[in-house]
Design a protein around this motif. Structure first.
Motif, short mmCIF file in Angstrom:
data_model
loop_
_atom_site.label_atom_id
_atom_site.label_comp_id
_atom_site.label_asym_id
_atom_site.label_seq_id
_atom_site.Cartn_x
_atom_site.Cartn_y
_atom_site.Cartn_z
N GLY A 424 -3.92 -13.49 -8.54
CA GLY A 424 -3.25 -13.68 -9.82
C GLY A 424 -1.77 -13.33 -9.74
O GLY A 424 -1.07 -13.71 -8.81
N SER A 425 -1.30 -12.56 -10.72
CA SER A 425 0.12 -12.22 -10.78
C SER A 425 0.55 -11.26 -9.68
O SER A 425 1.74 -11.01 -9.50
CB SER A 425 0.46 -11.64 -12.15
N GLU A 426 -0.38 -10.75 -8.90
CA GLU A 426 -0.04 -9.92 -7.74
C GLU A 426 0.32 -10.77 -6.53
O GLU A 426 0.65 -10.22 -5.46
CB GLU A 426 -1.22 -9.00 -7.39
N HIS A 427 0.25 -12.08 -6.63
CA HIS A 427 0.52 -12.95 -5.47
C HIS A 427 1.91 -12.72 -4.91
O HIS A 427 2.15 -12.93 -3.71
CB HIS A 427 0.36 -14.43 -5.87
N ARG A 428 2.83 -12.26 -5.75
CA ARG A 428 4.22 -12.06 -5.29
C ARG A 428 4.30 -11.00 -4.20
O ARG A 428 5.20 -11.04 -3.35
CB ARG A 428 5.11 -11.68 -6.46
N ARG A 429 3.41 -10.03 -4.24
CA ARG A 429 3.42 -8.99 -3.21
C ARG A 429 3.05 -9.55 -1.85
O ARG A 429 3.34 -8.94 -0.82
CB ARG A 429 2.46 -7.85 -3.58
N ILE A 430 2.37 -10.67 -1.84
CA ILE A 430 1.96 -11.30 -0.58
C ILE A 430 2.94 -12.38 -0.15
O ILE A 430 3.40 -12.42 0.99
CB ILE A 430 0.55 -11.90 -0.72
N LEU A 437 5.61 -20.27 6.88
CA LEU A 437 4.51 -19.42 7.31
C LEU A 437 5.00 -18.26 8.18
O LEU A 437 4.45 -17.16 8.13
CB LEU A 437 3.47 -20.24 8.09
N SER A 438 6.03 -18.50 8.97
CA SER A 438 6.53 -17.43 9.84
C SER A 438 7.07 -16.27 9.01
O SER A 438 7.04 -15.12 9.46
CB SER A 438 7.61 -17.98 10.77
N ASP A 439 7.57 -16.54 7.80
CA ASP A 439 8.02 -15.46 6.92
C ASP A 439 6.87 -14.55 6.51
O ASP A 439 7.10 -13.41 6.09
CB ASP A 439 8.68 -16.04 5.66
N LEU A 440 5.66 -15.06 6.58
CA LEU A 440 4.47 -14.30 6.21
C LEU A 440 3.73 -13.76 7.44
O LEU A 440 2.60 -13.27 7.32
CB LEU A 440 3.52 -15.18 5.38
N GLY A 441 4.35 -13.88 8.60
CA GLY A 441 3.71 -13.41 9.82
C GLY A 441 2.80 -14.40 10.48
O GLY A 441 2.13 -14.07 11.46
N SER A 451 0.71 -11.24 6.24
CA SER A 451 1.18 -10.63 5.00
C SER A 451 0.02 -10.31 4.06
O SER A 451 -0.02 -9.24 3.44
CB SER A 451 2.19 -11.55 4.31
N GLU A 452 -0.93 -11.23 3.95
CA GLU A 452 -2.08 -11.00 3.09
C GLU A 452 -2.93 -9.84 3.61
O GLU A 452 -3.40 -8.99 2.83
CB GLU A 452 -2.93 -12.26 2.97
N ILE A 453 -3.12 -9.81 4.91
CA ILE A 453 -3.93 -8.74 5.49
C ILE A 453 -3.28 -7.38 5.25
O ILE A 453 -3.95 -6.40 4.90
CB ILE A 453 -4.13 -8.99 7.00
N GLN A 454 -1.97 -7.31 5.43
CA GLN A 454 -1.29 -6.04 5.21
C GLN A 454 -1.35 -5.63 3.74
O GLN A 454 -1.45 -4.43 3.43
CB GLN A 454 0.17 -6.15 5.67
#
Length: 495
Positions: A424-430, A437-441, A451-454
């Protein structure tokens, strides 16, 4: 923490324990929650995943329980619309089991026992002229439709724990309470994790250990009498999608039980549940071949396409701790709860029974009793509050997901949509300001970035691949054989 005297220590990280920790912390109490395994690892992630009044409980005269649950449906749906949403149910009429007048009466009561603001009322339908009739055998020409809600049960637990932490609670997973002793006005509680054994003090204890609630009182040496619980195992199977529409089915079976077939994770159908008396450690519960055969056979009585054991892609079982009301039939045992407050010395509140739909009102009632016992004065607050991620503004879930996808045009749409719905609105933290995609690891496993795993590690107490694949998300269903890859990455990339 070792020097602090908590107002309350909550034993158990299922839905009731997490709900009570959240409510208490939000009222300003100092709270510690300990869970011997992962949050929602057992019963609270093994439900049929419904926010519902329990239509079948009317048949057993459980009007108070049904009304209480019906009152909670829209409260919960509004609190976290990214993980809970309305769902229409279709009941094909089997005239050999229950007469039509009885079903119409039951649905009338279901519609009117509590006020509805957004959920549609019940209706009778012609299955031979409705899309929901297409997957069913032609012998079912008449049906009934009504509304309830769907919930991602494991995420509901995690979000309650997260909100508790945001209000100051300490959440300790994989930490077992091995002893609880009264010393003057306090409880001295001994906790053990994989690294250490230590003691903490508290003015009160909440025993929300679910199917372990009775054994906890014995094993921890509290010397407290307790209610008798009846442990009932419920099992579910997941098979490839059996129908294309978004309604669920509720089937009547010859043994007078009912069974659900629910759209699940886009590509699958969830079928359940069974009710079997259980003896043994609730953590060891697993589905039997007889239960698989039963669920397949009963489904095949209604669907044109046969459902067979070889179609099962996943299954799960959980043990429900029900109040032992001496019914011989497991299906008829009450799903209501009992709160028992012991105040000879520091307070002990035992939570026995309950169902996921009534967790919030159970928690509110429990904390009302606790604050009175502690001599405090603080008002309930959760009935109008959002859970983390639930702030979607005026947008529907679908519109919100679309808006998030449009905001990240350079990222894979299917990944962004999944993150938007799940968090939901927490998606920004990910996702942050990622442009690639490289920006997210990058992907660690298909569809899941570093990023999602962390995020799951930092904010949701995820430790293992199972925590991530089967409770925080359901990617284990969509990306088979990835558990070892993910676990190796977790070891190689410690927090």
């Amino acid at each position: 923490m070792l020097d602090q005297i908590f107002d309350v220590i909550v034993i158990g990280g299922g839905i009731n324990g997490a709900g009570i920790a959240r409510d208490a912390a939000g009222r300003g109490l100092s709270v510690l929650l300990c869970e011997k395994d992962d949050l929602a690892e057992h019963t609270s992630s093994a439900s049929t995943k419904l926010i519902h009044g329990g239509l079948r409980y009317l048949e057993y005269g459980e009007f108070s329980l049904v009304r209480k649950a019906l009152q909670e449906r829209e409260v919960l749906l509004d609190s976290a619309p990214h993980i809970m949403w309305p769902l229409r149910f279709v009941m094909p009429h089997n005239q050999h089991l229950r007469p039509a007048w009885m079903i119409r009466l039951g649905l009338f009561l279901y519609d009117h026992l509590a006020a509805r603001k957004t959920l549609a009322g019940s209706a009778q339908i012609r299955l031979d002229q409705h899309e929901t009739g297409l997957p069913l055998k032609s012998s079912y020409s008449k049906g009934f439709m009504y509304s309830d809600g769907w919930v991602d049960d494991a995420r509901l637990v995690v979000l309650n724990a997260r909100d508790a932490a945001l209000h100051g609670a300490k959440i300790l997973t994989r930490t077992k309470c091995i002893q609880a002793q009264k010393t003057g006005e306090h409880w001295v509680v001994t906790l053990r994790n994989e690294h250490d054994t230590f003691t903490v003090k508290s003015k009160s204890i909440v025993n929300a250990a679910g199917p372990w609630a009775a054994s906890f009182l014995d094993d921890a040496g509290t010397n407290q009498p307790h209610r008798s619980l009846r442990l009932i195992k419920g099992s579910h199977i997941v098979v490839p999608r059996l129908f294309d529409h978004e309604c669920a089915y509720i089937f009547q079976n010859p043994d007078r039980r009912i069974m659900f077939a629910i759209p699940y994770e886009h590509d699958f159908t969830l079928i359940g549940t069974t009710d079997v008396d259980y003896i043994g450690d609730p953590g060891d519960a697993t589905i039997s071949n007889e239960e698989i055969d039963y669920l397949c056979k009963m489904s095949s009585e209604y669907f044109t396409a046969s459902v067979t054991p070889d179609m099962v892609k996943w299954h799960y079982s959980g043990v429900r701790p029900l109040l032992d009301d001496e019914h011989s039939n497991a299906a008829s045992v009450t799903r209501d709860y009992s709160l028992e407050l012991v105040t000879n010395g520091p307070a002990l509140l035992n939570v026995f029974g309950g169902k996921i739909t009534t967790f919030r009102v159970l928690a509110e009632t429990a904390v009302n009793q606790l604050v009175a016992a502690l001599g405090l004065s603080c008002k309930p607050w959760t009935s109008k509050s959002k859970l983390p991620g639930g702030h979607l503004g005026s947008l529907s879930k679908t519109a919100y997901i679309q808006s998030v996808c449009e905001h990240y045009p350079h990222l894979p749409t299917d990944m962004v949509a999944r993150v938007a719905q799940l968090y939901g609105s927490e998606h920004r933290r990910i996702l942050g300001n990622a442009k690639s995609l490289s920006d997210l690891g990058g992907y660690v496993i298909p569809g899941m970035t570093a990023s999602e795993i962390q995020y799951l590690r930092k904010y949701e107490w995820a430790v293992s691949a199972k925590d991530i694949l089967w409770r925080r998300t359901k990617l284990g269903l969509h990306v088979p054989d990835c558990e070892t890859t993910l676990q190796n990455w977790l070891v190689e990339n410690p927090t």
